[in-house]
Write a protein that holds these residues in place. Structure first.
Motif, short mmCIF file in Angstrom:
data_model
loop_
_atom_site.label_atom_id
_atom_site.label_comp_id
_atom_site.label_asym_id
_atom_site.label_seq_id
_atom_site.Cartn_x
_atom_site.Cartn_y
_atom_site.Cartn_z
N GLY A 9 0.78 -1.22 0.00
CA GLY A 9 0.00 0.00 0.00
C GLY A 9 0.81 1.28 0.00
N VAL A 10 2.08 1.19 0.39
CA VAL A 10 2.87 2.42 0.52
C VAL A 10 4.15 2.42 -0.31
CG1 VAL A 10 1.98 2.93 2.82
CG2 VAL A 10 4.08 1.60 2.59
N LEU A 11 4.35 1.42 -1.14
CA LEU A 11 5.60 1.34 -1.88
C LEU A 11 5.75 2.49 -2.87
CD1 LEU A 11 8.22 -0.14 -2.13
CD2 LEU A 11 7.15 -1.70 -3.76
N ASP A 12 4.67 2.90 -3.53
CA ASP A 12 4.77 4.05 -4.43
C ASP A 12 5.27 5.28 -3.68
OD1 ASP A 12 3.60 2.34 -6.28
OD2 ASP A 12 1.99 3.72 -6.82
N LEU A 13 4.68 5.53 -2.53
CA LEU A 13 5.08 6.68 -1.71
C LEU A 13 6.53 6.56 -1.27
CD1 LEU A 13 4.52 9.27 -0.10
CD2 LEU A 13 3.48 7.83 1.68
N ALA A 14 6.95 5.37 -0.85
CA ALA A 14 8.33 5.17 -0.40
C ALA A 14 9.32 5.41 -1.53
CB ALA A 14 8.49 3.76 0.18
N VAL A 15 9.01 4.91 -2.72
CA VAL A 15 9.91 5.10 -3.87
C VAL A 15 9.99 6.57 -4.24
CG1 VAL A 15 10.19 4.64 -6.35
CG2 VAL A 15 9.73 2.75 -4.77
N LEU A 16 8.86 7.25 -4.29
CA LEU A 16 8.87 8.68 -4.59
C LEU A 16 9.69 9.45 -3.55
CD1 LEU A 16 5.12 9.18 -5.60
CD2 LEU A 16 7.10 9.22 -7.14
N LEU A 53 5.26 3.80 -12.04
CA LEU A 53 5.35 5.24 -11.81
C LEU A 53 5.83 5.97 -13.06
CD1 LEU A 53 6.82 5.31 -8.19
CD2 LEU A 53 4.53 6.06 -8.89
N PHE A 54 6.74 5.35 -13.80
CA PHE A 54 7.22 5.94 -15.05
C PHE A 54 6.08 6.01 -16.08
CE2 PHE A 54 8.91 5.33 -19.35
CZ PHE A 54 9.60 6.52 -19.48
N GLN A 55 5.36 4.91 -16.23
CA GLN A 55 4.25 4.87 -17.18
C GLN A 55 3.13 5.83 -16.81
OE1 GLN A 55 3.38 0.67 -17.19
NE2 GLN A 55 4.94 0.23 -18.73
N ALA A 56 2.98 6.09 -15.51
CA ALA A 56 1.95 7.02 -15.04
C ALA A 56 2.39 8.48 -15.19
CB ALA A 56 1.62 6.73 -13.58
N GLY A 57 3.64 8.70 -15.57
CA GLY A 57 4.13 10.06 -15.80
C GLY A 57 4.72 10.75 -14.58
N ALA A 58 4.97 9.99 -13.50
CA ALA A 58 5.52 10.58 -12.28
C ALA A 58 7.05 10.62 -12.28
CB ALA A 58 5.03 9.81 -11.05
N LEU A 59 7.67 9.84 -13.16
CA LEU A 59 9.13 9.75 -13.22
C LEU A 59 9.62 9.96 -14.64
CD1 LEU A 59 9.75 6.49 -11.12
CD2 LEU A 59 9.80 8.86 -10.30
N THR A 60 10.84 10.45 -14.75
CA THR A 60 11.54 10.47 -16.03
C THR A 60 12.73 9.53 -15.89
OG1 THR A 60 12.87 12.36 -15.33
CG2 THR A 60 10.88 12.83 -16.58
N TYR A 75 16.26 6.89 -12.59
CA TYR A 75 14.91 7.43 -12.46
C TYR A 75 14.99 8.74 -11.69
CZ TYR A 75 13.30 2.84 -13.90
OH TYR A 75 13.08 1.70 -14.62
N ALA A 76 14.16 9.70 -12.11
CA ALA A 76 14.12 11.01 -11.46
C ALA A 76 12.67 11.46 -11.32
CB ALA A 76 14.90 12.03 -12.30
N LEU A 77 12.40 12.16 -10.23
CA LEU A 77 11.07 12.75 -10.05
C LEU A 77 10.92 13.92 -11.01
CD1 LEU A 77 10.38 13.16 -6.22
CD2 LEU A 77 9.35 11.57 -7.81
N ASN A 78 9.74 14.06 -11.58
CA ASN A 78 9.42 15.24 -12.36
C ASN A 78 8.34 16.02 -11.60
OD1 ASN A 78 7.02 13.87 -12.84
ND2 ASN A 78 7.67 13.14 -14.86
N ALA A 79 7.77 17.03 -12.20
CA ALA A 79 6.78 17.87 -11.50
C ALA A 79 5.57 17.04 -11.07
CB ALA A 79 6.34 19.02 -12.39
N ALA A 80 5.11 16.14 -11.93
CA ALA A 80 3.96 15.30 -11.58
C ALA A 80 4.30 14.37 -10.42
CB ALA A 80 3.50 14.49 -12.79
N GLY A 81 5.52 13.85 -10.40
CA GLY A 81 5.95 12.98 -9.31
C GLY A 81 6.06 13.72 -7.99
N ARG A 82 6.55 14.94 -8.05
CA ARG A 82 6.63 15.76 -6.82
C ARG A 82 5.24 16.09 -6.30
NH1 ARG A 82 11.64 16.77 -5.60
NH2 ARG A 82 13.22 16.71 -7.23
N ALA A 83 4.31 16.35 -7.20
CA ALA A 83 2.93 16.61 -6.78
C ALA A 83 2.31 15.36 -6.17
CB ALA A 83 2.10 17.10 -7.97
N GLN A 84 2.57 14.21 -6.78
CA GLN A 84 2.05 12.95 -6.24
C GLN A 84 2.66 12.66 -4.87
OE1 GLN A 84 2.19 9.62 -8.93
NE2 GLN A 84 1.92 8.13 -7.28
N LEU A 85 3.94 12.93 -4.72
CA LEU A 85 4.60 12.74 -3.43
C LEU A 85 3.97 13.63 -2.37
CD1 LEU A 85 6.84 11.66 -1.56
CD2 LEU A 85 8.36 13.39 -2.56
#
Length: 107
Positions: A9-16, A53-60, A75-85
């Motif tokens: 349930g929290v792995l996306d958040l942990a990776v971001l 996360l990459f396919q969802a547009g949160a990472l480059t 892998y790097a956070l982009n603006a969408a990834g920072r917003a999701q985080l």
């Protein structure tokens, strides 16, 4: 309690969160998660999360050549990834407060 169910349930958040301050390649991200205390996180789970996360547009991604082996995909956070985080962190903190209250009342 089986922590693997909690991790799902929290792995996306942990990776971001791990990528917030520094880009990383798959194994590096896995190592950082484990050194932060998520010892039960599996390799396949992390790589799958990175792909999702990459396919969802949160990472480059970008590739860095290596002299001692295959090239590494970073892998790097982009603006969408920072917003999701930010949003997921807010939800997590609220959930954690609620659980702390529930556990505190019954303990």
């Amino acid at each position: 309690m089986d922590t693997t169910q909690l991790l799902k349930g929290v792995l996306d958040l942990a990776v971001l969160a791990v990528l917030r301050d520094e880009d990383g390649y798959g194994y590096d991200i896995l190592r950082r998660l484990r050194s932060a205390g998520l010892d039960d996180v599996g390799d396949a789970s992390v790589y799958g999360t990175l792909r999702r996360l990459f396919q969802a547009g949160a990472l480059t991604t970008y590739v860095v050549p290596s002299e001692s082996g295959p090239h590494r995909k970073y892998y790097a956070l982009n603006a969408a990834g920072r917003a999701q985080l930010a949003q997921s962190g807010k939800v997590w903190r609220g959930f954690a407060r609620t659980m702390d209250q529930l556990i505190g009342e019954s303990a």
